[in-house]
Scaffold this active site. Structure first.
Site, PDB file in Angstrom:
ATOM      1  N   GLU A   1      54.835  44.827  78.428  1.00 21.79           N
ATOM      2  CA  GLU A   1      54.988  46.077  77.544  1.00 21.79           C
ATOM      3  C   GLU A   1      53.580  45.414  76.649  1.00 21.79           C
ATOM      4  O   GLU A   1      54.011  44.956  75.290  1.00 21.79           O
ATOM      5  CB  GLU A   1      56.342  46.636  77.381  1.00 21.79           C
TER       6      GLU A   1
ATOM      7  N   ARG B   1      66.554  33.572  80.447  1.00 25.65           N
ATOM      8  CA  ARG B   1      65.662  34.105  79.093  1.00 25.65           C
ATOM      9  C   ARG B   1      65.578  32.896  78.530  1.00 25.65           C
ATOM     10  O   ARG B   1      66.714  31.816  78.561  1.00 25.65           O
ATOM     11  CB  ARG B   1      65.387  35.478  78.462  1.00 25.65           C
TER      12      ARG B   1
ATOM     13  N   LYS C   1      60.771  41.120  69.617  1.00 27.27           N
ATOM     14  CA  LYS C   1      59.278  41.773  69.016  1.00 27.27           C
ATOM     15  C   LYS C   1      60.047  42.640  68.271  1.00 27.27           C
ATOM     16  O   LYS C   1      58.931  43.199  67.513  1.00 27.27           O
ATOM     17  CB  LYS C   1      58.643  42.724  70.114  1.00 27.27           C
TER      18      LYS C   1
HETATM   19  P1  ATP Z   1      61.101  41.764  74.099  1.00 29.02           P
HETATM   20  O1  ATP Z   1      62.917  41.500  74.029  1.00 29.02           O
HETATM   21  O2  ATP Z   1      61.174  40.801  72.509  1.00 29.02           O
HETATM   22  O3  ATP Z   1      60.447  42.891  72.932  1.00 29.02           O
HETATM   23  P2  ATP Z   1      60.919  42.099  76.304  1.00 29.02           P
HETATM   24  O4  ATP Z   1      61.317  41.935  76.937  1.00 29.02           O
HETATM   25  O5  ATP Z   1      61.416  44.350  75.770  1.00 29.02           O
HETATM   26  O6  ATP Z   1      60.503  41.628  75.027  1.00 29.02           O
HETATM   27  P3  ATP Z   1      58.650  42.768  78.009  1.00 29.02           P
HETATM   28  O7  ATP Z   1      56.783  42.966  77.430  1.00 29.02           O
HETATM   29  O8  ATP Z   1      59.231  43.396  78.586  1.00 29.02           O
HETATM   30  O9  ATP Z   1      59.438  41.613  76.516  1.00 29.02           O
HETATM   31  O10 ATP Z   1      58.266  40.953  78.076  1.00 29.02           O
HETATM   32  C1  ATP Z   1      57.144  40.677  79.019  1.00 29.02           C
HETATM   33  C2  ATP Z   1      58.189  39.064  80.414  1.00 29.02           C
HETATM   34  O11 ATP Z   1      58.555  38.698  79.778  1.00 29.02           O
HETATM   35  C3  ATP Z   1      59.329  40.465  80.974  1.00 29.02           C
HETATM   36  O12 ATP Z   1      58.900  40.004  82.037  1.00 29.02           O
HETATM   37  C4  ATP Z   1      60.303  39.305  79.533  1.00 29.02           C
HETATM   38  O13 ATP Z   1      61.298  39.235  81.084  1.00 29.02           O
HETATM   39  C5  ATP Z   1      60.308  38.291  79.693  1.00 29.02           C
HETATM   40  N1  ATP Z   1      60.277  38.380  78.733  1.00 29.02           N
HETATM   41  C6  ATP Z   1      60.845  38.340  77.473  1.00 29.02           C
HETATM   42  N2  ATP Z   1      61.311  37.211  76.380  1.00 29.02           N
HETATM   43  C7  ATP Z   1      61.698  36.687  76.704  1.00 29.02           C
HETATM   44  C8  ATP Z   1      62.735  35.771  76.843  1.00 29.02           C
HETATM   45  N3  ATP Z   1      63.167  35.358  75.648  1.00 29.02           N
HETATM   46  N4  ATP Z   1      62.613  34.059  77.274  1.00 29.02           N
HETATM   47  C9  ATP Z   1      61.882  34.418  79.753  1.00 29.02           C
HETATM   48  N5  ATP Z   1      61.511  35.875  79.420  1.00 29.02           N
HETATM   49  C10 ATP Z   1      61.193  36.681  78.168  1.00 29.02           C
END
Ligand code: ATP
Ligand code: MG
Length: 605
Positions: free
Chosen positions: A66, A311, A321
């Site tokens: 996102e 994760r 984020k």
């Molecule tokens: P945040 O919680 O930091 O905002 P998010 O999961 O909301 O992270 P996205 O932009 O939705 O951020 O993530 C894009 C992809 O990266 C998703 O498929 C998510 O599962 C993966 N991702 C995010 N954080 C991690 C992590 N700590 N380890 C592995 N994959 C991750």
């Protein structure tokens, strides 16, 4: 507790070790339906894909961020998993912006994501297609999919108040209650949904919900909302829409339109999988409406399959984020690219290389169980990447002057040292020695403690790659602080000359020549948090911010570093790996960041 990761050497780590995602892909690829999956060369529903040629990509994966912040080391894991597996299986991996939540998204963030993925060394141009997509390009399809479900009797407009909706959802131990609007006529839901799109209802006045089962033990299946009214400006579609699909409805449709074979996501989406399957499953079926009209499938098989993996949780680090954003907006750090942050831009500025991050991701692997990875694994990957590449040089970080008393003011000689101890073919670096040198303050003790083999009155040491000197004393200021150290040099002791090794000394000090040393700003970093799990269990991570996470010193560097470009990496002997800062460094004002120390100075032993 930190769990022990798969700790392998660089060579082994580069070879694909088996993991459960590979097993799933192997299992699926053996099925006949995967062999001739159609792909039209662009995303689309049944109409676009139905008669398309077979997909040249064996698997089609995606990384779907996102654009609401800068990517961090956790995303690097997801990038390496998806782009990495696609490469390995001769497949394709799409970079897709999951931009269905307009309020927090921006072009700045989207651009930073493109940069981060490319910098890590991955591309989305495969088999002649430019596979960069935006979920917002599918808004019309998603809207039609919602109408399809309404007509099929599988969705309804709910106009309960938010409070009632919440109360009627039930709890983990109690079934929910059906909404009084659940059985309203299809035509009525359809009309109100169209009115929602046309902007005739206020924000929050109604939601479109899937009609599944208010008694499901999985709360996500209790008639989840699929569309909401939200007058928000979208960074790509502007004000074209005042209704937006919910992420849980949008995501499976995005995957299906892009003909994704395997949708890998993190474990928190496990409970969403039934709704994922419900959504694509129903859109890929024909339905007969109450009026007897046949609805033709909007999607084709094989449908994408969601699989979850753990994760990345990294000790001493925050990977959210939202929380990273807070550190930036509250000026706890200098920006998204502060070298102390685990963002990709921060790590890059700190001195991390794409190879180091990919090595890290290979070492930690993928698993189905959540665990913590120790920060030292990340640092180890950088060391292992830089050690064979980084040119060696000398920097004195806490300088004090050493004066050679028995040579005249204009005495000089030239010394040399290997550019890299294991790459003789890279040649040697030359540097001058003169009467006045800079040495580390900690290398002199007027009254030596036990086992101190460096400079103290009466002791001999070798100036590395130079001469043996014998300390004669020091100068002190009014406060007793040492301001300069004195020694005599043995002119027949020069390293590499005959007879030099007849001098037996225990200390070997690094130094730079004062007359032509380069003055540089050197930033020494420590962990940003003092707590191993700064935000675990709802802890306020701001309370464990390390006040000493950045120390800036004025250092003297060996003259051979002169002219080095921003981004160049060196091993400053004895101090670690340093990189010329990509933002602040210039030839006239050199700025170096310590990327990592030579050894793990944090391991608890
Ligand atoms: P945040 O919680 O930091 O905002 P998010 O999961 O909301 O992270 P996205 O932009 O939705 O951020 O993530 C894009 C992809 O990266 C998703 O498929 C998510 O599962 C993966 N991702 C995010 N954080 C991690 C992590 N700590 N380890 C592995 N994959 C991750
Ligand atoms: Mg997310």
């Amino acid at each position: 507790m930190s769990s022990a990761p798969n700790h392998t050497g660089p060579a082994e780590a580069n070879a694909p070790s088996s993991n459960f995602l590979r097993s799933i892909i192997d299992h699926d690829l053996a099925k006949p339906e995967y062999a001739n999956r159609p792909w039209a060369g662009r995303p689309g529903g049944a109409e676009v894909q139905q008669n398309a040629p077979a997909d040249p990509a064996k698997v089609r994966l995606r990384f779907p961020p996102e654009p609401n912040g800068y990517l961090h080391v956790g995303h690097a894991k997801a990038i390496c998993v998806n782009f990495g597996l696609a490469e390995e299986y001769q497949g394709a991996c799409h970079l897709r912006f999951d931009d269905t939540n307009p309020e927090k998204e921006s072009i700045e963030f989207a651009n930073s994501i493109v940069d981060a993925v490319s910098w890590l060394g991955f591309g989305w141009n495969q088999f002649g297609d430019d596979n960069l997509y935006h979920a917002s390009d599918y808004f019309e399809f998603m809207y039609q999919a919602a109408e399809f479900l309404i007509k099929a009797g599988l969705a309804y407009v709910d106009q309960q108040s938010a409070d009632d909706m919440r109360a009627n959802r039930g709890t983990l131990v109690e079934a929910g209650k059906n909404s009084p609007f659940r059985d309203r006529p299809v035509a009525e839901s359809l009309q109100i949904f169209r009115d929602m799109r046309a902007g005739k209802l206020d924000d929050g006045a109604a939601v479109l919900r899937a009609k599944i089962d208010m008694a499901s033990p999985n709360m996500n299946m209790r008639d989840p909302a699929i569309y909401r009214i939200k007058r928000a400006h979208h960074h790509r579609t502007g004000d074209a829409w005042c209704i937006y699909p919910m992420y849980t409805f949008a995501h499976p449709i995005e995957d299906a339109l892009e003909r994704i074979t395997h949708s890998f996501c993190t474990l928190e989406f496990e409970d969403q999988r039934p709704f994922y399957d419900w959504t694509v499953g129903n859109l890929a079926m024909s339905h007969v409406t109450a009026e007897g009209e046949t609805l033709r499938p909007m999607l084709i098989h094989p449908l994408p399959k969601q699989t979850e993996f753990a994760r990345l949780n990294l000790s001493y680090v925050i990977t959210s984020k939202r929380k990273l954003q807070q550190l930036v907006t509250e000026n706890k750090v200098s920006g998204w690219d502060d070298p102390r942050l685990p963002t990709i831009v921060g790590l890059r500025r700190r001195g991390y290389t794409p190879a180091a991050l990919r090595l890290f991701c290979a070492r930690i692997g993928v698993s189905k169980a959540d665990s913590w990875i120790d920060y030292s694994v990340l640092e180890g990957s950088l060391r292992d990447d830089l050690d064979p590449k980084a040119h060696r040089t000398v920097a004195v970080l806490d300088p004090i002057q050493l004066i050679l008393d028995n040579v005249p003011e204009d005495w000089t000689d030239t010394c040399q040292a290997p550019v890299h101890p294991h790459h003789e073919e890279w040649g040697t670096r030359q540097f001058t020695i003169g009467k006045r040198l800079w040495i580390e303050g900690e290398d002199f003790q007027e009254v030596p403690e036990k086992k101190f083999f460096r400079l103290f009155p009466g002791n001999k040491v070798r100036l590395r790659y130079g001469f043996v000197v014998e300390c004669t004393g020091c100068d002190k200021d009014a406060n007793g602080k040492v301001t300069a150290v004195h020694a005599n040099v043995f002119l027949d002791s020069k390293s590499g000359t005959p007879g030099a090794d007849t001098y037996k000394v225990k200390g070997n000090l690094h130094w730079v020549n004062a007359a032509d040393a380069i003055t540089a700003t050197v930033r020494l970093y420590d962990r940003l948090f003092t707590d191993e799990h700064p935000d675990a269990g709802g802890k306020n991570f701001l309370e464990s911010l390390n006040p000493n996470s950045l120390t800036e010193v004025t250092a003297y560097l060996e003259a051979s570093v002169k002219g080095c470009k921003a981004g160049s990496a060196f091993q400053f002997e004895r101090h670690g790996y340093f990189v010329a800062d990509i933002k602040d460094h210039s030839e006239n004002h050199m700025v170096f960041n310590r990327a990592v120390t030579l050894k793990d100075s944090w391991s608890k032993s």
